[in-house]
Design a protein around this motif. Sequence first.
Motif, PDB file in Angstrom:
ATOM      1  N   ASN A   9       0.984  -1.401  -0.068  1.00 34.91           N
ATOM      2  CA  ASN A   9       0.306  -0.269   0.360  1.00 34.91           C
ATOM      3  C   ASN A   9       1.262   1.111   0.001  1.00 34.91           C
ATOM      4  O   ASN A   9       0.055   2.060   0.027  1.00 34.91           O
ATOM      5  N   GLN A  10       2.342   1.164  -0.384  1.00 36.14           N
ATOM      6  CA  GLN A  10       2.424   2.544  -0.811  1.00 36.14           C
ATOM      7  C   GLN A  10       2.697   2.904  -2.054  1.00 36.14           C
ATOM      8  O   GLN A  10       1.993   2.664  -2.379  1.00 36.14           O
ATOM      9  N   PRO A  11       2.250   4.543  -1.410  1.00 31.70           N
ATOM     10  CA  PRO A  11       1.986   5.656  -2.666  1.00 31.70           C
ATOM     11  C   PRO A  11       3.741   4.940  -3.258  1.00 31.70           C
ATOM     12  O   PRO A  11       4.462   5.266  -3.044  1.00 31.70           O
ATOM     13  N   GLN A  12       2.650   5.860  -4.761  1.00 30.69           N
ATOM     14  CA  GLN A  12       4.366   5.857  -5.644  1.00 30.69           C
ATOM     15  C   GLN A  12       4.432   6.884  -6.357  1.00 30.69           C
ATOM     16  O   GLN A  12       3.218   8.116  -6.774  1.00 30.69           O
ATOM     17  N   GLY A  22       8.271   4.746  -8.007  1.00 30.48           N
ATOM     18  CA  GLY A  22       9.681   4.599  -6.612  1.00 30.48           C
ATOM     19  C   GLY A  22       8.480   5.101  -5.689  1.00 30.48           C
ATOM     20  O   GLY A  22       7.306   5.776  -5.744  1.00 30.48           O
ATOM     21  N   SER A  23       8.349   4.235  -4.040  1.00 33.90           N
ATOM     22  CA  SER A  23       7.476   4.665  -2.974  1.00 33.90           C
ATOM     23  C   SER A  23       8.328   5.688  -2.330  1.00 33.90           C
ATOM     24  O   SER A  23       9.391   6.383  -3.067  1.00 33.90           O
ATOM     25  N   ARG A  24       7.053   6.726  -1.914  1.00 39.12           N
ATOM     26  CA  ARG A  24       7.243   7.701  -1.779  1.00 39.12           C
ATOM     27  C   ARG A  24       8.270   8.390  -0.481  1.00 39.12           C
ATOM     28  O   ARG A  24       9.405   9.032  -0.472  1.00 39.12           O
ATOM     29  N   SER A  25       9.267   6.506   0.292  1.00 38.48           N
ATOM     30  CA  SER A  25      10.062   6.691   1.150  1.00 38.48           C
ATOM     31  C   SER A  25      11.267   7.792   0.593  1.00 38.48           C
ATOM     32  O   SER A  25      12.600   7.283   1.037  1.00 38.48           O
ATOM     33  N   GLU A  26      11.389   6.677  -0.802  1.00 40.15           N
ATOM     34  CA  GLU A  26      12.953   6.401  -1.413  1.00 40.15           C
ATOM     35  C   GLU A  26      12.658   7.792  -2.118  1.00 40.15           C
ATOM     36  O   GLU A  26      13.995   7.923  -2.614  1.00 40.15           O
ATOM     37  N   LEU A  27      11.746   8.489  -2.387  1.00 40.85           N
ATOM     38  CA  LEU A  27      12.317  10.259  -3.212  1.00 40.85           C
ATOM     39  C   LEU A  27      12.527  11.708  -2.393  1.00 40.85           C
ATOM     40  O   LEU A  27      11.748  10.826  -1.007  1.00 40.85           O
ATOM     41  N   LEU A  28      12.554  12.427  -2.682  1.00 41.99           N
ATOM     42  CA  LEU A  28      12.716  13.816  -2.135  1.00 41.99           C
ATOM     43  C   LEU A  28      12.140  14.284  -2.263  1.00 41.99           C
ATOM     44  O   LEU A  28      11.627  14.237  -3.896  1.00 41.99           O
ATOM     45  N   ARG A  29      10.481  15.073  -1.590  1.00 39.17           N
ATOM     46  CA  ARG A  29       9.384  15.684  -2.157  1.00 39.17           C
ATOM     47  C   ARG A  29      10.409  17.513  -2.076  1.00 39.17           C
ATOM     48  O   ARG A  29      11.433  17.744  -1.657  1.00 39.17           O
ATOM     49  N   TRP A  54       8.851  15.093  -6.990  1.00 41.37           N
ATOM     50  CA  TRP A  54       9.886  14.182  -6.390  1.00 41.37           C
ATOM     51  C   TRP A  54      10.963  14.132  -7.238  1.00 41.37           C
ATOM     52  O   TRP A  54      10.727  14.033  -8.580  1.00 41.37           O
ATOM     53  N   LEU A  55      11.832  14.060  -6.257  1.00 35.95           N
ATOM     54  CA  LEU A  55      13.318  13.085  -6.775  1.00 35.95           C
ATOM     55  C   LEU A  55      14.339  11.921  -6.301  1.00 35.95           C
ATOM     56  O   LEU A  55      14.140  12.080  -5.421  1.00 35.95           O
ATOM     57  N   HIS A  56      14.486  11.190  -6.795  1.00 35.43           N
ATOM     58  CA  HIS A  56      16.211   9.977  -5.764  1.00 35.43           C
ATOM     59  C   HIS A  56      16.978  10.423  -5.458  1.00 35.43           C
ATOM     60  O   HIS A  56      17.604  11.983  -6.730  1.00 35.43           O
ATOM     61  N   PRO A  57      16.877  11.095  -4.692  1.00 38.01           N
ATOM     62  CA  PRO A  57      18.694  11.004  -3.890  1.00 38.01           C
ATOM     63  C   PRO A  57      19.249  10.709  -4.436  1.00 38.01           C
ATOM     64  O   PRO A  57      20.781  10.863  -3.678  1.00 38.01           O
TER      65      PRO A  57
END
Length: 113
Positions: A9-12, A22-29, A54-57
């Motif tokens: 159920n992780q938001p994409q 990617g999941s919200r937890s692995e991207l920077l807002r 959103w951007l990958h770090p």
Amino acid sequence: MAHVQHLGNQPQRTCIGCRQKGSRSELLRLVNDGSGSSAVVVDERRRMTGRGAWLHPSEKCLALAIKRRAFGRALKGAAETADVERRIALGATAADTLVAAATTVQPESGSEN
């Protein structure tokens, strides 16, 4: 048939650099500064008001986003990315430090004899 990745159920979210989901937890807002300037800031707590991107770090995704001019499209005219560049550079430095610290071998107490 395309392969679909199920992550519960992780938001994409979609990275504005590489365009991969990617999941919200692995991207920077990222959001506009809010003071009327064109500065982009990292929303560390993911709670700031306004439209977000959103951007990958990673430096690779940052370079792609700059090359594609994705910040201006995603965040209505935003162009100044110094805060984002600083955050990604600090993240890479912190990760390198953690790896170096984890690979340092320390003798266990009492095993020196």
